[in-house]
Design a protein around this motif. Structure first.
Motif, PDB file in Angstrom:
ATOM      1  N   GLU A   1       0.828  -1.201   0.000  1.00 44.57           N
ATOM      2  CA  GLU A   1       0.000   0.000   0.000  1.00 44.57           C
ATOM      3  C   GLU A   1       0.871   1.262   0.000  1.00 44.57           C
ATOM      4  O   GLU A   1       0.578   2.225  -0.707  1.00 44.57           O
ATOM      5  CB  GLU A   1      -0.936   0.006   1.219  1.00 44.57           C
ATOM      6  CG  GLU A   1      -2.052  -1.004   1.128  1.00 44.57           C
ATOM      7  CD  GLU A   1      -2.890  -1.076   2.405  1.00 44.57           C
ATOM      8  OE1 GLU A   1      -2.576  -0.345   3.378  1.00 44.57           O
ATOM      9  OE2 GLU A   1      -3.848  -1.866   2.433  1.00 44.57           O
ATOM     10  N   ARG A   2       1.917   1.245   0.801  1.00 41.67           N
ATOM     11  CA  ARG A   2       2.805   2.406   0.851  1.00 41.67           C
ATOM     12  C   ARG A   2       3.490   2.625  -0.493  1.00 41.67           C
ATOM     13  O   ARG A   2       3.661   3.767  -0.933  1.00 41.67           O
ATOM     14  CB  ARG A   2       3.857   2.231   1.940  1.00 41.67           C
ATOM     15  CG  ARG A   2       3.291   2.397   3.335  1.00 41.67           C
ATOM     16  CD  ARG A   2       4.352   2.187   4.384  1.00 41.67           C
ATOM     17  NE  ARG A   2       3.805   2.298   5.726  1.00 41.67           N
ATOM     18  CZ  ARG A   2       4.425   1.910   6.811  1.00 41.67           C
ATOM     19  NH1 ARG A   2       5.644   1.406   6.737  1.00 41.67           N
ATOM     20  NH2 ARG A   2       3.853   2.033   7.988  1.00 41.67           N
ATOM     21  N   ALA A   3       3.895   1.547  -1.125  1.00 43.96           N
ATOM     22  CA  ALA A   3       4.546   1.665  -2.431  1.00 43.96           C
ATOM     23  C   ALA A   3       3.565   2.233  -3.465  1.00 43.96           C
ATOM     24  O   ALA A   3       3.937   3.090  -4.277  1.00 43.96           O
ATOM     25  CB  ALA A   3       5.078   0.310  -2.894  1.00 43.96           C
ATOM     26  N   ALA A   4       2.319   1.776  -3.421  1.00 39.95           N
ATOM     27  CA  ALA A   4       1.318   2.297  -4.350  1.00 39.95           C
ATOM     28  C   ALA A   4       1.060   3.777  -4.089  1.00 39.95           C
ATOM     29  O   ALA A   4       0.937   4.573  -5.033  1.00 39.95           O
ATOM     30  CB  ALA A   4       0.022   1.498  -4.222  1.00 39.95           C
TER      31      ALA A   4
ATOM     32  N   LYS B   1       1.654   6.935  -6.628  1.00 38.52           N
ATOM     33  CA  LYS B   1       0.645   7.951  -6.938  1.00 38.52           C
ATOM     34  C   LYS B   1       1.207   9.346  -6.722  1.00 38.52           C
ATOM     35  O   LYS B   1       0.997  10.240  -7.529  1.00 38.52           O
ATOM     36  CB  LYS B   1      -0.596   7.745  -6.069  1.00 38.52           C
ATOM     37  CG  LYS B   1      -1.421   6.539  -6.452  1.00 38.52           C
ATOM     38  CD  LYS B   1      -2.602   6.362  -5.512  1.00 38.52           C
ATOM     39  CE  LYS B   1      -3.346   5.071  -5.793  1.00 38.52           C
ATOM     40  NZ  LYS B   1      -4.430   4.846  -4.817  1.00 38.52           N
ATOM     41  N   ARG B   2       1.930   9.536  -5.625  1.00 37.13           N
ATOM     42  CA  ARG B   2       2.521  10.848  -5.347  1.00 37.13           C
ATOM     43  C   ARG B   2       3.539  11.224  -6.416  1.00 37.13           C
ATOM     44  O   ARG B   2       3.629  12.383  -6.826  1.00 37.13           O
ATOM     45  CB  ARG B   2       3.176  10.855  -3.973  1.00 37.13           C
ATOM     46  CG  ARG B   2       2.168  10.853  -2.843  1.00 37.13           C
ATOM     47  CD  ARG B   2       2.865  10.880  -1.513  1.00 37.13           C
ATOM     48  NE  ARG B   2       1.909  10.815  -0.425  1.00 37.13           N
ATOM     49  CZ  ARG B   2       2.228  10.594   0.820  1.00 37.13           C
ATOM     50  NH1 ARG B   2       3.501  10.421   1.158  1.00 37.13           N
ATOM     51  NH2 ARG B   2       1.306  10.544   1.749  1.00 37.13           N
ATOM     52  N   LEU B   3       4.308  10.238  -6.841  1.00 34.50           N
ATOM     53  CA  LEU B   3       5.283  10.494  -7.901  1.00 34.50           C
ATOM     54  C   LEU B   3       4.576  10.892  -9.187  1.00 34.50           C
ATOM     55  O   LEU B   3       5.000  11.832  -9.869  1.00 34.50           O
ATOM     56  CB  LEU B   3       6.159   9.257  -8.128  1.00 34.50           C
ATOM     57  CG  LEU B   3       7.151   9.337  -9.288  1.00 34.50           C
ATOM     58  CD1 LEU B   3       8.155  10.462  -9.033  1.00 34.50           C
ATOM     59  CD2 LEU B   3       7.857   8.012  -9.470  1.00 34.50           C
ATOM     60  N   ALA B   4       3.490  10.199  -9.527  1.00 31.88           N
ATOM     61  CA  ALA B   4       2.752  10.529 -10.747  1.00 31.88           C
ATOM     62  C   ALA B   4       2.178  11.939 -10.660  1.00 31.88           C
ATOM     63  O   ALA B   4       2.224  12.693 -11.641  1.00 31.88           O
ATOM     64  CB  ALA B   4       1.637   9.514 -10.975  1.00 31.88           C
TER      65      ALA B   4
END
Length: 178
Positions: A45-48, A52-55
Protein backbone atom coordinates in the motif's frame (compact mmCIF):
# COMPACT_ATOMS: atom_id res chain seq x y z
CA UNK A 1 -0.10 -58.88 22.84
CA UNK A 2 2.98 -56.87 23.78
CA UNK A 3 3.23 -55.72 20.20
CA UNK A 4 -0.33 -54.46 20.25
CA UNK A 5 0.30 -52.60 23.54
CA UNK A 6 3.49 -51.11 22.14
CA UNK A 7 1.61 -50.07 18.98
CA UNK A 8 -1.20 -48.51 21.04
CA UNK A 9 1.34 -46.75 23.26
CA UNK A 10 3.10 -45.36 20.20
CA UNK A 11 -0.24 -44.27 18.74
CA UNK A 12 -1.22 -42.55 22.01
CA UNK A 13 2.20 -40.86 22.20
CA UNK A 14 1.85 -39.74 18.60
CA UNK A 15 -1.65 -38.39 19.29
CA UNK A 16 -0.33 -36.48 22.34
CA UNK A 17 2.49 -35.00 20.27
CA UNK A 18 0.05 -34.01 17.50
CA UNK A 19 -2.30 -32.49 20.12
CA UNK A 20 0.49 -30.38 21.65
CA UNK A 21 1.69 -29.27 18.23
CA UNK A 22 -1.81 -28.30 17.13
CA UNK A 23 -2.64 -26.71 20.48
CA UNK A 24 0.59 -24.85 21.30
CA UNK A 25 2.75 -24.59 18.16
CA UNK A 26 0.33 -23.94 15.31
CA UNK A 27 -1.42 -20.81 16.76
CA UNK A 28 1.80 -18.80 17.31
CA UNK A 29 3.09 -19.83 13.89
CA UNK A 30 -0.23 -18.84 12.31
CA UNK A 31 -0.15 -15.48 14.13
CA UNK A 32 3.40 -14.85 12.97
CA UNK A 33 2.43 -15.65 9.38
CA UNK A 34 -0.57 -13.32 9.56
CA UNK A 35 1.56 -10.55 11.01
CA UNK A 36 4.10 -10.96 8.23
CA UNK A 37 1.32 -10.92 5.61
CA UNK A 38 -0.04 -7.72 7.14
CA UNK A 39 3.41 -6.10 7.01
CA UNK A 40 3.74 -7.03 3.35
CA UNK A 41 0.24 -5.67 2.59
CA UNK A 42 1.13 -2.38 4.29
CA UNK A 43 4.38 -2.15 2.34
CA UNK A 44 2.50 -2.71 -0.92
CA UNK A 45 0.00 0.00 0.00
CA UNK A 46 2.81 2.41 0.85
CA UNK A 47 4.55 1.67 -2.43
CA UNK A 48 1.32 2.30 -4.35
CA UNK A 49 0.79 5.56 -2.48
CA UNK A 50 4.34 6.63 -3.25
CA UNK A 51 3.81 5.82 -6.93
CA UNK A 52 0.65 7.95 -6.94
CA UNK A 53 2.52 10.85 -5.35
CA UNK A 54 5.28 10.49 -7.90
CA UNK A 55 2.75 10.53 -10.75
CA UNK A 56 1.13 13.67 -9.32
CA UNK A 57 4.51 15.35 -8.96
CA UNK A 58 5.46 14.43 -12.52
CA UNK A 59 2.13 15.76 -13.80
CA UNK A 60 2.64 19.02 -11.92
CA UNK A 61 6.15 19.27 -13.33
CA UNK A 62 4.86 18.70 -16.88
CA UNK A 63 2.12 21.30 -16.38
CA UNK A 64 4.65 23.79 -15.06
CA UNK A 65 6.84 23.21 -18.11
CA UNK A 66 3.91 23.77 -20.49
CA UNK A 67 2.87 26.91 -18.62
CA UNK A 68 6.41 28.25 -18.65
CA UNK A 69 6.69 27.66 -22.40
CA UNK A 70 3.36 29.41 -23.00
CA UNK A 71 4.47 32.32 -20.87
CA UNK A 72 7.75 32.57 -22.80
CA UNK A 73 5.80 32.46 -26.06
CA UNK A 74 3.51 35.26 -24.84
CA UNK A 75 6.51 37.36 -23.85
CA UNK A 76 8.05 36.88 -27.31
CA UNK A 77 4.74 37.69 -29.04
CA UNK A 78 4.29 40.87 -26.99
CA UNK A 79 7.84 41.94 -27.74
CA UNK A 80 7.26 41.45 -31.48
CA UNK A 81 4.01 43.48 -31.38
CA UNK A 82 5.77 46.29 -29.53
CA UNK A 83 8.64 46.27 -32.01
CA UNK A 84 6.25 46.72 -34.96
CA UNK A 85 4.57 49.81 -33.39
CA UNK A 86 7.78 51.64 -32.62
CA UNK A 87 8.90 54.31 -35.11
CA UNK A 88 11.96 53.78 -37.28
CA UNK A 89 14.27 55.93 -35.13
CA UNK A 90 13.52 53.81 -32.06
CA UNK A 91 13.70 50.45 -33.88
CA UNK A 92 17.26 49.72 -32.71
CA UNK A 93 16.35 50.55 -29.12
CA UNK A 94 13.17 48.43 -29.35
CA UNK A 95 15.15 45.51 -30.75
CA UNK A 96 17.54 45.67 -27.80
CA UNK A 97 14.60 45.79 -25.38
CA UNK A 98 12.92 42.82 -27.03
CA UNK A 99 16.13 40.85 -26.83
CA UNK A 100 16.54 41.77 -23.16
CA UNK A 101 12.97 40.69 -22.38
CA UNK A 102 13.39 37.44 -24.29
CA UNK A 103 16.65 36.65 -22.50
CA UNK A 104 15.10 37.48 -19.14
CA UNK A 105 12.11 35.25 -19.96
CA UNK A 106 14.36 32.40 -20.98
CA UNK A 107 16.52 32.91 -17.91
CA UNK A 108 13.44 32.98 -15.69
CA UNK A 109 12.13 29.88 -17.43
CA UNK A 110 15.45 28.13 -16.90
CA UNK A 111 15.54 29.22 -13.25
CA UNK A 112 11.98 28.02 -12.67
CA UNK A 113 12.72 24.72 -14.33
CA UNK A 114 15.88 24.24 -12.25
CA UNK A 115 14.00 25.19 -9.10
CA UNK A 116 11.21 22.72 -9.87
CA UNK A 117 13.74 20.02 -10.67
CA UNK A 118 15.57 20.64 -7.40
CA UNK A 119 12.33 20.54 -5.42
CA UNK A 120 11.20 17.39 -7.19
CA UNK A 121 14.56 15.69 -6.72
CA UNK A 122 14.66 16.68 -3.06
CA UNK A 123 11.13 15.48 -2.44
CA UNK A 124 11.63 12.22 -4.31
CA UNK A 125 14.99 11.71 -2.65
CA UNK A 126 13.50 12.26 0.78
CA UNK A 127 10.56 9.94 0.11
CA UNK A 128 12.87 7.33 -1.42
CA UNK A 129 15.18 7.47 1.59
CA UNK A 130 12.23 7.12 3.98
CA UNK A 131 10.76 4.17 2.09
CA UNK A 132 14.18 2.61 1.64
CA UNK A 133 14.94 3.06 5.33
CA UNK A 134 11.76 1.28 6.35
CA UNK A 135 12.26 -1.47 3.82
CA UNK A 136 15.88 -1.98 4.79
CA UNK A 137 15.06 -2.13 8.49
CA UNK A 138 12.35 -4.71 7.88
CA UNK A 139 14.30 -6.81 5.41
CA UNK A 140 17.55 -6.82 7.34
CA UNK A 141 15.92 -8.36 10.37
CA UNK A 142 17.22 -11.81 9.44
CA UNK A 143 20.38 -13.01 7.68
CA UNK A 144 18.62 -14.52 4.65
CA UNK A 145 16.77 -11.29 3.97
CA UNK A 146 20.01 -9.30 4.35
CA UNK A 147 21.72 -11.39 1.73
CA UNK A 148 18.78 -11.20 -0.67
CA UNK A 149 18.48 -7.44 -0.14
CA UNK A 150 22.14 -6.80 -0.89
CA UNK A 151 21.93 -8.89 -4.06
CA UNK A 152 18.76 -7.14 -5.21
CA UNK A 153 20.22 -3.69 -4.42
CA UNK A 154 23.28 -4.41 -6.52
CA UNK A 155 21.09 -5.55 -9.41
CA UNK A 156 19.00 -2.37 -9.17
CA UNK A 157 22.12 -0.21 -9.18
CA UNK A 158 23.30 -1.98 -12.32
CA UNK A 159 19.90 -1.44 -13.96
CA UNK A 160 19.81 2.24 -12.94
CA UNK A 161 23.28 2.88 -14.32
CA UNK A 162 22.29 1.19 -17.58
CA UNK A 163 19.15 3.38 -17.82
CA UNK A 164 21.13 6.53 -17.02
CA UNK A 165 23.70 5.65 -19.66
CA UNK A 166 20.90 5.09 -22.20
CA UNK A 167 19.17 8.36 -21.23
CA UNK A 168 22.30 10.53 -21.54
CA UNK A 169 22.11 11.01 -25.35
CA UNK A 170 18.43 12.06 -25.15
CA UNK A 171 19.18 14.55 -22.34
CA UNK A 172 21.98 16.10 -24.35
CA UNK A 173 19.67 16.38 -27.39
CA UNK A 174 16.86 17.98 -25.39
CA UNK A 175 19.23 20.54 -23.81
CA UNK A 176 20.44 21.42 -27.28
CA UNK A 177 16.82 22.23 -28.35
CA UNK A 178 16.16 24.58 -25.39
Amino acid sequence: MDEVLAYVAELVAFAIIVFFIVRYVVPPVRKAMQAQQEKIRIQIERAAETEKRLAVAEAKFADAQVEARQEAAKIRDNARADAQRIVEELRAQADREVERIRLRGEEELANRRQHLLRELHAYLGQRSVEVADRLVEEHLADAGARSATVDRFLEELDAMSARDAAAQPSLVASKGES
